[in-house]
Design an enzyme around this catalytic site. Structure first.
Site, PDB file in Angstrom:
ATOM      1  N   ASP A 151      41.481  32.854  56.729  1.00  0.00           N
ATOM      2  CA  ASP A 151      41.022  32.690  55.349  1.00  0.00           C
ATOM      3  C   ASP A 151      41.338  31.262  54.914  1.00  0.00           C
ATOM      4  O   ASP A 151      42.493  30.926  54.633  1.00  0.00           O
ATOM      5  CB  ASP A 151      41.717  33.689  54.425  1.00  0.00           C
ATOM      6  CG  ASP A 151      41.232  33.588  52.980  1.00  0.00           C
ATOM      7  OD1 ASP A 151      40.437  32.677  52.676  1.00  0.00           O
ATOM      8  OD2 ASP A 151      41.657  34.416  52.144  1.00  0.00           O
ATOM      9  N   SER A 211      36.611  36.313  43.582  1.00  0.00           N
ATOM     10  CA  SER A 211      37.959  36.540  44.106  1.00  0.00           C
ATOM     11  C   SER A 211      38.886  35.348  43.876  1.00  0.00           C
ATOM     12  O   SER A 211      40.116  35.500  43.917  1.00  0.00           O
ATOM     13  CB  SER A 211      37.905  36.879  45.593  1.00  0.00           C
ATOM     14  OG  SER A 211      37.217  35.870  46.305  1.00  0.00           O
ATOM     15  N   HIS A 239      40.635  31.169  50.069  1.00  0.00           N
ATOM     16  CA  HIS A 239      41.607  31.537  49.034  1.00  0.00           C
ATOM     17  C   HIS A 239      42.902  30.754  49.239  1.00  0.00           C
ATOM     18  O   HIS A 239      43.035  29.984  50.189  1.00  0.00           O
ATOM     19  CB  HIS A 239      41.859  33.044  49.064  1.00  0.00           C
ATOM     20  CG  HIS A 239      40.610  33.854  48.831  1.00  0.00           C
ATOM     21  ND1 HIS A 239      39.836  34.331  49.877  1.00  0.00           N
ATOM     22  CD2 HIS A 239      40.001  34.233  47.690  1.00  0.00           C
ATOM     23  CE1 HIS A 239      38.794  34.986  49.381  1.00  0.00           C
ATOM     24  NE2 HIS A 239      38.864  34.933  48.059  1.00  0.00           N
TER      25      HIS A 239
END
Length: 447
Positions: free
Chosen positions: A423, A175, A426
């Site tokens: 998160d 990702s 990312h």
């Protein structure tokens, strides 16, 4: 008769006296007028002498100018004295100076900010759309990477597209690769919008095309780079261990490999997941499988084995394009991890030495560098251009660049004290990951 004579004589004398007075007055007036006229005429005809100092003061001042030819573009020009240490381009290293290392440096203020926004680029996924999701601070957008001993020009989208006419790129991995491809596409969208031409069933592998340049960019979903059966949803919730084949590379990327002109290959954090390892289709052990009667081999065993196979494949391939291997990126979870309350609330970059790489990240990075260094001589011998993108330490200094709680839209709208998923792995878009494109272009053009 005598009396009359006297009267006439008196009148004559009196009249004569008046004439004399009038004549005297007229002479005086004429003399004064002549004097006045002569003085004014002399003043009128005379050329004035001007002091040279007065001329100098009256001349408009010369305005200092900057020769813009020495800058690659106006985005690198210094703006004012208070910013010149950060905004002025660095000098070329002198003879005998330390060799340029693009991946060693620091983050410095950049008042210009990003070249795109969440409003101008529709390709940003919601989990990375920090501003759109309501992140209240924006300071993380105004920094740029400054390498030591060398210049780093900003990404030039038009030049990049021109150089990539009739070429194909692929970003292969997990990702983070998807995060990166969105950044690249957003920066290129300042020149031309990409057209999506392919996606797989899960929308994890995609391909875009730039018609004016016949240029294609793909993201190929292969988080282990090896054959793997994965049992988890889009949010990372697993229902069973990963079944990972250490001796078989993932065909999703190997079958496209020779048709790609440029590629960026990476992996990393997925190897920390609970997994069962296979070789020759036989279970040989596992990582973190306490409920199974299997040998614990550890994630580092599987990581080294897989990367060794990947590097062997690349080095022996005789690929004629350019292959980048990217190091894994650090996370910045504090007070927990992804699923147990970890968060990241920093709003500023940090300086080198003020933060340390976590032990797990250090193990991954050391294996990456060792396997890469072993592969380079073999790749060079076979004419394969294999280059390293060592972004680990560069992003270690940016704990402020993650979505944090703002991976979701307005997470605190209903309750300012709500417990929400963070998160810290990312990267916000726009954000620090955009700098990768500056570095990649510099290597493609001059490396």
């Amino acid at each position: 008769m005598k009396l009359n004579w006297k009267l006439c004589n008196c009148w004559s004398l009196k009249n004569h006296h008046h004439l004399l007075i009038r004549l005297a007055v007229a002479i005086l007036l004429m003399g004064f007028a002549f004097r006045l006229f002569f003085f004014k005429s002399e003043e009128f005809l005379q050329t004035p002498v001007v002091d040279k100092t007065e001329v100098a003061e009256a001349t408009p001042p010369v305005v200092a100018t900057v020769d813009v030819s020495e800058y690659e573009d106006q985005n690198q020009m210094p703006q004012k004295e208070a910013e010149d240490q950060n905004e002025m381009p660095q000098k070329e290293p002198e003879i005998g100076a330390e060799k340029c290392d693009l991946f060693t440096g620091d983050w410095v203020p950049n008042l210009k900010g990003p070249v795109y926004t969440n409003a101008s680029c529709p390709l940003i996924e919601s989990h990375q759309n920090c501003m759109g999701n309501g992140r209240p601070d924006s300071g993380y957008l105004y920094w740029r990477w400054r390498p030591e001993n060398c210049q780093l020009p900003p990404f030039n989208a038009e030049k990049f597209l021109y150089l990539m006419r009739n070429k194909t790129w692929a970003l292969i991995g997990d990702s983070i690769s998807r995060n990166h491809v969105q950044s690249l596409l957003c920066m290129l969208s300042t020149v031309e919008q990409a057209v999506e031409v392919y996606h797989d069933e899960e929308y994890r592998s995609k391909r875009w095309h730039f018609p004016s340049y016949n240029f294609s960019v793909s993201v190929i979903w292969s988080p282990f780079l090896a054959k793997a059966a994965i049992f988890e949803d889009y949010n990372g919730v697993s229902t069973s261990e990963v079944q990972l084949h250490l001796d078989k590379l993932d065909k999703k990327w190997t079958e496209q490999y020779l048709n790609l002109d440029y590629m960026i290959i990476s992996t990393g954090k997925w190897f920390l997941k609970s997994s069962i390892y296979y070789e020759n289709d036989t279970v040989v052990g596992c990582h973190y499988c306490p409920k199974r009667n299997l040998t614990e081999l550890g994630f580092d065993f599987a990581y080294r084995k897989t990367l060794s196979s990947v590097m062997d494949f690349i080095a022996a391939s005789k690929h004629k394009g350019l292959v980048f291997f990217r190091t894994s990126t650090p996370d910045h979870f504090e007070n927990g991890e992804w699923h147990n309350g970890g968060s990241c609330q920093k709003t500023m970059p940090v300086k080198e030495g003020d933060i340390e790489l976590k032990d797990l990240n250090r193990i991954l990075r050391n294996i990456e560098l060792e396997e890469f260094e072993k592969a380079v001589p073999r790749a060079t011998q076979n004419g394969v251009k294999l280059k390293l993108l060592d972004f680990t330490n560069l992003l270690l200094l940016r704990p402020d660049g993650h979505p944090g709680a703002y991976r979701e839209f307005q997470p605190f709208a209903k309750d300012k004290d709500a417990k929400v998923q963070n998160d810290c792995l990312h990267w916000c878009l726009p954000g620090p990951i955009d700098t990768w494109n500056d570095l990649i272009m510099e290597i493609v053009v001059n490396g």
